[in-house]
Design an enzyme around this catalytic site. Structure first.
Site, short mmCIF file in Angstrom:
data_model
loop_
_atom_site.label_atom_id
_atom_site.label_comp_id
_atom_site.label_asym_id
_atom_site.label_seq_id
_atom_site.Cartn_x
_atom_site.Cartn_y
_atom_site.Cartn_z
N GLY A 117 0.84 -1.20 0.00
CA GLY A 117 0.00 0.00 0.00
C GLY A 117 0.87 1.24 0.00
O GLY A 117 2.06 1.18 -0.36
N GLY A 119 2.41 2.99 2.25
CA GLY A 119 3.66 2.96 3.02
C GLY A 119 4.74 2.17 2.28
O GLY A 119 5.85 2.67 2.02
N THR A 140 -4.19 -3.03 -0.97
CA THR A 140 -4.72 -2.55 0.29
C THR A 140 -6.24 -2.71 0.32
O THR A 140 -6.91 -2.41 -0.66
CB THR A 140 -4.37 -1.08 0.61
OG1 THR A 140 -5.03 -0.72 1.83
CG2 THR A 140 -4.78 -0.13 -0.49
N ASP A 142 -7.95 -0.70 1.87
CA ASP A 142 -8.43 0.69 2.02
C ASP A 142 -8.75 1.35 0.69
O ASP A 142 -9.40 2.41 0.67
CB ASP A 142 -7.38 1.53 2.75
CG ASP A 142 -6.96 0.92 4.08
OD1 ASP A 142 -5.80 1.11 4.49
OD2 ASP A 142 -7.80 0.22 4.69
N ARG A 177 -33.31 -1.75 17.45
CA ARG A 177 -32.11 -1.04 17.93
C ARG A 177 -31.43 -0.26 16.82
O ARG A 177 -31.66 -0.50 15.63
CB ARG A 177 -31.08 -2.06 18.46
CG ARG A 177 -31.40 -2.60 19.84
CD ARG A 177 -30.40 -3.66 20.22
NE ARG A 177 -30.56 -4.08 21.62
CZ ARG A 177 -30.04 -5.19 22.12
NH1 ARG A 177 -29.34 -6.02 21.32
NH2 ARG A 177 -30.21 -5.49 23.40
N GLU A 237 -13.47 3.79 10.38
CA GLU A 237 -12.65 3.97 11.60
C GLU A 237 -12.00 5.35 11.64
O GLU A 237 -11.69 5.85 12.71
CB GLU A 237 -11.57 2.89 11.66
CG GLU A 237 -10.58 2.97 10.51
CD GLU A 237 -9.47 1.93 10.58
OE1 GLU A 237 -8.62 1.94 9.68
OE2 GLU A 237 -9.42 1.14 11.54
N HIS A 287 -9.99 -6.59 11.89
CA HIS A 287 -9.14 -7.40 11.01
C HIS A 287 -9.89 -8.52 10.29
O HIS A 287 -9.32 -9.16 9.39
CB HIS A 287 -7.97 -7.97 11.82
CG HIS A 287 -6.99 -6.90 12.23
ND1 HIS A 287 -7.26 -6.02 13.26
CD2 HIS A 287 -5.82 -6.52 11.70
CE1 HIS A 287 -6.25 -5.17 13.37
NE2 HIS A 287 -5.35 -5.45 12.43
N ARG A 290 -9.63 -8.32 6.66
CA ARG A 290 -8.36 -8.62 5.97
C ARG A 290 -8.11 -10.12 5.85
O ARG A 290 -7.13 -10.54 5.26
CB ARG A 290 -7.19 -7.97 6.71
CG ARG A 290 -7.22 -6.49 6.60
CD ARG A 290 -5.99 -5.73 6.95
NE ARG A 290 -4.89 -6.42 7.56
CZ ARG A 290 -4.09 -5.85 8.46
NH1 ARG A 290 -4.36 -4.63 8.88
NH2 ARG A 290 -3.07 -6.50 8.97
O1 F6P Z 1 -4.04 -0.42 5.81
C1 F6P Z 1 -4.76 -1.51 6.14
C2 F6P Z 1 -5.31 -1.44 7.55
O2 F6P Z 1 -6.04 -2.57 7.78
C3 F6P Z 1 -6.14 -0.20 7.84
O3 F6P Z 1 -7.46 -0.29 7.36
C4 F6P Z 1 -6.08 -0.15 9.35
O4 F6P Z 1 -6.23 1.18 9.79
C5 F6P Z 1 -4.67 -0.65 9.66
O5 F6P Z 1 -4.25 -1.34 8.50
C6 F6P Z 1 -4.59 -1.58 10.86
O6 F6P Z 1 -3.24 -1.88 11.07
P1 F6P Z 1 -2.75 -3.06 12.03
O7 F6P Z 1 -2.94 -4.35 11.33
O8 F6P Z 1 -1.28 -2.78 12.29
O9 F6P Z 1 -3.55 -2.96 13.28
#
Ligand code: F6P
Length: 363
Positions: A117, A119, A140, A142, A177, A237, A287, A290
């Site tokens: 991504g 970084g 990514t 994101d 709710r 987030e 997570h 992911r």
């Molecule tokens: O960049 C991917 C990501 O999952 C972001 O959505 C989230 O803010 C960050 O990484 C979480 O990072 P880590 O896995 O270090 O908690």
């Protein structure tokens, strides 16, 4: 006898579905069609700093198309230009890029393929400027990478988030709710916007549009009056209230980007319950977005991007990333990608579309 080309592959940053599909596509094409030698670098840039790598054969990448995560390992803290080192129990950072570059040169690579991504690809761009023949691939959940319409991992994250939102609907309706679903996305709202629309969220809150808690409460009350005694809020987030700030879940000192976002959904939940008197619950998907196998779309995208990278190696397009523009595979200068995250433009057609069917964006 023509010297066999040798390439290396590394995966950096947060893992996501599709990473293995990309490793597979690059490796299979490089070996099968181009008779190249392929090296897998372990644990992201840690592997080039500490010489940790292994040879990848055609069989090593067979059967990993649907496998989540990355067989090579990854890291969010390994930056050769700002490398975390413990000294006397103290954490300090050192520039070990010269060592990393020396290690790369010893491998005599035709190309280093960096899958990551903003970084990871920012570091790849610096390595390129320091003489390493680098190519980038856009990874990514994101979807916040400049220069490409989409990144692999995004479709899978949206699919997982949408399934979560679908499930939350039944408990919201049963208990009358307000259910708040918080999703990842770092400083951009792509995951929240797309999963919010796909999941039928009544309120979608993204970082690009700071929200007003009272307008959210008004939307909830309006629905209640119309007999809809539940509401679904999808919040990124990285969302924040007007004049307020993001909620930080933790600080990861070793990481180039130490801030970890999370928890805004609970803050908003308490406020909405106080204002409306309606029961509110919050779910943070975290997570989960992911993990697991990539969607068919991400498998196809990953295969397209991975095989495109081998084209780019053949044409010596170093310093570029493979990407997508209007459904075509393109190449983008890493310099552009390294300029920072891609956020949602306020006139984005999907924001307009959602608003036109009554979705509230908190403003
Ligand atoms: O960049 C991917 C990501 O999952 C972001 O959505 C989230 O803010 C960050 O990484 C979480 O990072 P880590 O896995 O270090 O908690």
């Amino acid at each position: 006898m023509k010297k066999r080309k040798r390439i290396a592959i590394l995966t950096g940053g947060g893992d996501c579905p599709g990473m293995n599909a990309v490793i597979r596509a690059v490796t299979k094409r490089a070996i099968y069609e181009k008779d190249m030698e392929v090296i897998g670098i372990e644990d992201g840039y840690h592997g080039i700093v500490n010489n940790r790598y292994r040879r990848l054969t055609y069989n090593d990448v067979s059967g990993i198309l649907t496998l989540g995560g990355t067989i090579l390992g990854t890291s969010k803290t390994a930056n050769p230009y700002r490398y975390p080192v413990k000294r006397g129990g103290q954490l300090e950072f050192q520039d070990v890029s010269k060592r990393a570059i020396r290690n790369m040169n010893k491998l005599d690579l035709t190309c280093l393929v960096c899958i990551g991504g903003d970084g990871t690809l920012g570091i790849a761009y610096r390595l390129f400027k320091d003489g390493i023949p680098v190519i980038g691939l856009p990874k990514t959940i994101d979807n916040d990478l400049r220069g490409t319409d989409i990144t692999f991992g995004f479709d899978s994250a949206v699919s997982i988030a949408t399934e979560g939102i679908d499930r939350i609907h039944t408990t919201a309706q049963s208990h009358h709710r307000i259910m708040i679903v918080e999703v990842m996305g770092h400083r951009a709202g792509w995951v929240a916007l797309y999963s919010g629309i796909a999941g039928g969220g009544d309120i979608i809150l993204i970082p690009e549009i700071p929200y007003d808690t009272n307008s959210i409460a008004a939307k909830v009350k309006e629905r209640n009056k119309k007999g809809k005694r539940f509401s679904i809020v999808v919040i990124a987030e990285g969302a924040k209230p007007k004049g307020g700030d993001v909620v930080i879940q933790r600080i990861v000192k070793e990481s180039a980007d130490p801030i970890r976002l999370g928890g805004i959904g609970f803050v908003l939940g308490e406020q909405i319950e106080k204002i409306t008197g309606l029961e509110t619950r919050t779910v943070v998907m975290g997570h989960l977005l992911r993990g697991g196998p990539p969607t068919p779309f991400d498998r196809i995208l990953a295969t397209g991007l991975g095989t495109k990278a081998v084209d780019m190696i053949e044409h010596k397009q170093f310093g570029y990333m493979a990407g997508v523009k209007q459904n075509s595979l393109i190449t983008v200068p890493l310099e552009r990608v390294a300029k920072g995250p891609k956020t949602i433009p306020l006139n984005h057609p999907m924001i307009k579309a959602a608003r036109s069917i009554g979705t509230c964006f908190g403003n």
